[in-house]
Design a protein around this motif. Structure first.
Motif, PDB file in Angstrom:
ATOM      1  N   VAL A 134      46.798 -19.211  -3.180  1.00 19.32           N
ATOM      2  CA  VAL A 134      47.251 -19.640  -1.817  1.00 19.32           C
ATOM      3  C   VAL A 134      47.044 -18.461  -0.928  1.00 19.32           C
ATOM      4  O   VAL A 134      47.413 -17.269  -1.138  1.00 19.32           O
ATOM      5  CB  VAL A 134      48.573 -20.099  -1.898  1.00 19.32           C
ATOM      6  CG1 VAL A 134      48.908 -20.805  -0.518  1.00 19.32           C
ATOM      7  CG2 VAL A 134      48.596 -21.404  -2.932  1.00 19.32           C
ATOM      8  N   SER A 135      46.128 -18.617   0.235  1.00 20.22           N
ATOM      9  CA  SER A 135      46.054 -17.486   1.183  1.00 20.22           C
ATOM     10  C   SER A 135      46.770 -17.793   2.519  1.00 20.22           C
ATOM     11  O   SER A 135      47.017 -19.244   2.933  1.00 20.22           O
ATOM     12  CB  SER A 135      44.721 -17.052   1.169  1.00 20.22           C
ATOM     13  OG  SER A 135      44.106 -17.711   2.197  1.00 20.22           O
ATOM     14  N   GLY A 136      46.960 -16.905   3.074  1.00 18.49           N
ATOM     15  CA  GLY A 136      47.690 -17.165   4.581  1.00 18.49           C
ATOM     16  C   GLY A 136      47.809 -15.775   5.151  1.00 18.49           C
ATOM     17  O   GLY A 136      47.626 -14.771   4.561  1.00 18.49           O
ATOM     18  N   VAL A 168      53.470 -13.982   2.746  1.00 17.42           N
ATOM     19  CA  VAL A 168      52.723 -15.051   3.138  1.00 17.42           C
ATOM     20  C   VAL A 168      53.343 -16.398   2.947  1.00 17.42           C
ATOM     21  O   VAL A 168      53.279 -17.413   3.834  1.00 17.42           O
ATOM     22  CB  VAL A 168      51.238 -15.010   2.143  1.00 17.42           C
ATOM     23  CG1 VAL A 168      50.441 -16.344   2.395  1.00 17.42           C
ATOM     24  CG2 VAL A 168      50.311 -13.837   2.561  1.00 17.42           C
ATOM     25  N   ILE A 169      53.857 -16.564   1.397  1.00 18.79           N
ATOM     26  CA  ILE A 169      54.595 -17.562   1.279  1.00 18.79           C
ATOM     27  C   ILE A 169      55.504 -17.275   0.043  1.00 18.79           C
ATOM     28  O   ILE A 169      55.185 -16.473  -0.627  1.00 18.79           O
ATOM     29  CB  ILE A 169      53.694 -18.954   0.800  1.00 18.79           C
ATOM     30  CG1 ILE A 169      54.588 -20.322   0.457  1.00 18.79           C
ATOM     31  CG2 ILE A 169      52.811 -18.467  -0.273  1.00 18.79           C
ATOM     32  CD1 ILE A 169      53.661 -21.465   0.152  1.00 18.79           C
ATOM     33  N   ASP A 170      56.493 -17.729   0.158  1.00 15.75           N
ATOM     34  CA  ASP A 170      57.738 -17.694  -0.886  1.00 15.75           C
ATOM     35  C   ASP A 170      57.151 -18.387  -2.275  1.00 15.75           C
ATOM     36  O   ASP A 170      56.733 -19.218  -2.174  1.00 15.75           O
ATOM     37  CB  ASP A 170      58.975 -18.079  -0.597  1.00 15.75           C
ATOM     38  CG  ASP A 170      60.242 -17.438  -1.515  1.00 15.75           C
ATOM     39  OD1 ASP A 170      59.947 -17.840  -2.718  1.00 15.75           O
ATOM     40  OD2 ASP A 170      61.012 -16.781  -1.003  1.00 15.75           O
ATOM     41  N   GLU A 219      49.880 -23.735   9.336  1.00 17.90           N
ATOM     42  CA  GLU A 219      48.322 -24.068   9.611  1.00 17.90           C
ATOM     43  C   GLU A 219      47.521 -23.085   8.984  1.00 17.90           C
ATOM     44  O   GLU A 219      46.321 -23.579   8.546  1.00 17.90           O
ATOM     45  CB  GLU A 219      48.070 -24.258  11.152  1.00 17.90           C
ATOM     46  CG  GLU A 219      46.721 -24.716  11.395  1.00 17.90           C
ATOM     47  CD  GLU A 219      46.796 -24.733  13.190  1.00 17.90           C
ATOM     48  OE1 GLU A 219      46.046 -24.044  13.846  1.00 17.90           O
ATOM     49  OE2 GLU A 219      47.747 -25.353  13.564  1.00 17.90           O
ATOM     50  N   ASP A 220      47.831 -21.936   8.619  1.00 21.03           N
ATOM     51  CA  ASP A 220      47.053 -21.063   8.143  1.00 21.03           C
ATOM     52  C   ASP A 220      46.915 -20.920   6.555  1.00 21.03           C
ATOM     53  O   ASP A 220      46.263 -20.130   5.879  1.00 21.03           O
ATOM     54  CB  ASP A 220      47.308 -19.640   8.643  1.00 21.03           C
ATOM     55  CG  ASP A 220      48.674 -19.042   8.174  1.00 21.03           C
ATOM     56  OD1 ASP A 220      49.635 -19.900   8.434  1.00 21.03           O
ATOM     57  OD2 ASP A 220      48.827 -18.034   7.485  1.00 21.03           O
ATOM     58  N   PHE A 221      47.923 -21.610   5.995  1.00 19.45           N
ATOM     59  CA  PHE A 221      47.732 -21.848   4.506  1.00 19.45           C
ATOM     60  C   PHE A 221      46.555 -22.304   3.979  1.00 19.45           C
ATOM     61  O   PHE A 221      46.114 -23.403   4.414  1.00 19.45           O
ATOM     62  CB  PHE A 221      49.107 -22.553   3.928  1.00 19.45           C
ATOM     63  CG  PHE A 221      50.195 -22.063   4.049  1.00 19.45           C
ATOM     64  CD1 PHE A 221      50.308 -20.569   3.940  1.00 19.45           C
ATOM     65  CD2 PHE A 221      51.327 -22.615   3.909  1.00 19.45           C
ATOM     66  CE1 PHE A 221      51.703 -20.039   4.233  1.00 19.45           C
ATOM     67  CE2 PHE A 221      52.756 -21.934   4.002  1.00 19.45           C
ATOM     68  CZ  PHE A 221      52.901 -20.800   4.204  1.00 19.45           C
ATOM     69  N   ARG A 222      45.865 -21.983   2.895  1.00 21.85           N
ATOM     70  CA  ARG A 222      44.704 -22.508   2.329  1.00 21.85           C
ATOM     71  C   ARG A 222      44.856 -22.253   0.896  1.00 21.85           C
ATOM     72  O   ARG A 222      45.305 -21.359   0.220  1.00 21.85           O
ATOM     73  CB  ARG A 222      43.427 -21.595   2.789  1.00 21.85           C
ATOM     74  CG  ARG A 222      43.199 -21.763   4.248  1.00 21.85           C
ATOM     75  CD  ARG A 222      41.711 -21.230   4.647  1.00 21.85           C
ATOM     76  NE  ARG A 222      41.498 -19.939   3.880  1.00 21.85           N
ATOM     77  CZ  ARG A 222      40.645 -19.145   4.649  1.00 21.85           C
ATOM     78  NH1 ARG A 222      40.137 -19.443   5.669  1.00 21.85           N
ATOM     79  NH2 ARG A 222      40.048 -18.174   4.187  1.00 21.85           N
ATOM     80  N   VAL A 223      44.316 -23.439   0.260  1.00 21.71           N
ATOM     81  CA  VAL A 223      44.386 -23.286  -1.373  1.00 21.71           C
ATOM     82  C   VAL A 223      42.930 -22.589  -1.692  1.00 21.71           C
ATOM     83  O   VAL A 223      42.137 -23.272  -1.149  1.00 21.71           O
ATOM     84  CB  VAL A 223      44.538 -24.521  -1.929  1.00 21.71           C
ATOM     85  CG1 VAL A 223      44.310 -24.455  -3.419  1.00 21.71           C
ATOM     86  CG2 VAL A 223      45.808 -25.364  -1.514  1.00 21.71           C
ATOM     87  N   GLU A 224      43.001 -21.412  -2.006  1.00 18.38           N
ATOM     88  CA  GLU A 224      41.786 -20.830  -2.149  1.00 18.38           C
ATOM     89  C   GLU A 224      40.922 -21.159  -3.731  1.00 18.38           C
ATOM     90  O   GLU A 224      39.833 -21.205  -3.593  1.00 18.38           O
ATOM     91  CB  GLU A 224      41.881 -19.185  -2.189  1.00 18.38           C
ATOM     92  CG  GLU A 224      42.252 -18.734  -0.780  1.00 18.38           C
ATOM     93  CD  GLU A 224      41.143 -18.871   0.162  1.00 18.38           C
ATOM     94  OE1 GLU A 224      40.258 -19.178   0.069  1.00 18.38           O
ATOM     95  OE2 GLU A 224      41.685 -18.532   1.481  1.00 18.38           O
ATOM     96  N   PHE A 225      41.939 -21.147  -4.534  1.00 19.22           N
ATOM     97  CA  PHE A 225      41.190 -21.764  -5.839  1.00 19.22           C
ATOM     98  C   PHE A 225      42.451 -22.407  -6.857  1.00 19.22           C
ATOM     99  O   PHE A 225      43.360 -22.102  -6.456  1.00 19.22           O
ATOM    100  CB  PHE A 225      40.520 -20.739  -6.664  1.00 19.22           C
ATOM    101  CG  PHE A 225      41.643 -19.562  -7.350  1.00 19.22           C
ATOM    102  CD1 PHE A 225      42.117 -19.686  -8.505  1.00 19.22           C
ATOM    103  CD2 PHE A 225      41.826 -18.565  -6.366  1.00 19.22           C
ATOM    104  CE1 PHE A 225      43.194 -18.944  -8.843  1.00 19.22           C
ATOM    105  CE2 PHE A 225      42.865 -17.691  -6.942  1.00 19.22           C
ATOM    106  CZ  PHE A 225      43.478 -17.738  -8.237  1.00 19.22           C
TER     107      PHE A 225
END
Length: 155
Positions: A64-66, A74-76, A128-134
């Motif tokens: 997960v990216s952000g 980024v995220i806990d 909004e900026d969270f992305r599942v990258e893989f």
């Protein structure tokens, strides 16, 4: 030999470091969390041992990216764990997958896309900026299926 010291002066916020110093950069960062679950399934239209009911200890790896927040996170990791436990694992762990998942052949290739979609939907509501990258789904320690964000967005 190594010399060890005991920390005598623990760094204190607003004395040794100010809150505005906690964020070091404005870069996107990927964090990763892994989980395991046990489940049974069988494959349809498959000639081989997997057409019979059998089980696996699956391993799931999320990337997960952000962008880091005001304290440098980024995220806990606990937030990823909570999504996993409450919204994904409940459908998978110690379950008969053919019964629990949408109608599909319960291949690692199909399941990894379903898992990606569940995590993607859960994170959309957080920031909004969270992305599942893989997402990687290991069916055995040496065999896995993987899906990546760019594949999901461009298909």
């Amino acid at each position: 030999m190594f010399g060890f010291t005991i920390v005598e002066n623990l760094q204190k916020i607003n004395e040794d470091i100010e809150k505005h110093e906690l964020k070091y950069h404005n870069k996107r960062v990927l964090v990763s969390k892994e989980f395991t679950f046990d489940a049974a399934h069988h494959l349809h239209c498959y000639e081989g041992k997997c057409k019979n009911l059998h089980g696996h200890t699956y391993q799931v790896v999320f990337g997960v990216s952000g962008y880091t927040d005001e304290i440098g996170l980024v995220i806990d990791f606990g937030d990823i764990k909570q999504i996993w436990k409450e919204q994904i694992e409940i459908h998978l762990d110690h379950r008969y997958l053919n019964e629990m998942l949408p109608k599909m052949n319960t291949t690692a290739e199909n399941m990894v896309v379903w898992i990606y979609e569940k995590m993607h939907t859960a994170l959309k509501g957080k920031r909004e900026d969270f992305r599942v990258e893989f997402v990687k789904l290991y069916e055995t320690p040496t065999s896995y299926a993987e899906v990546r964000r760019e594949w999901m967005e461009h298909e």
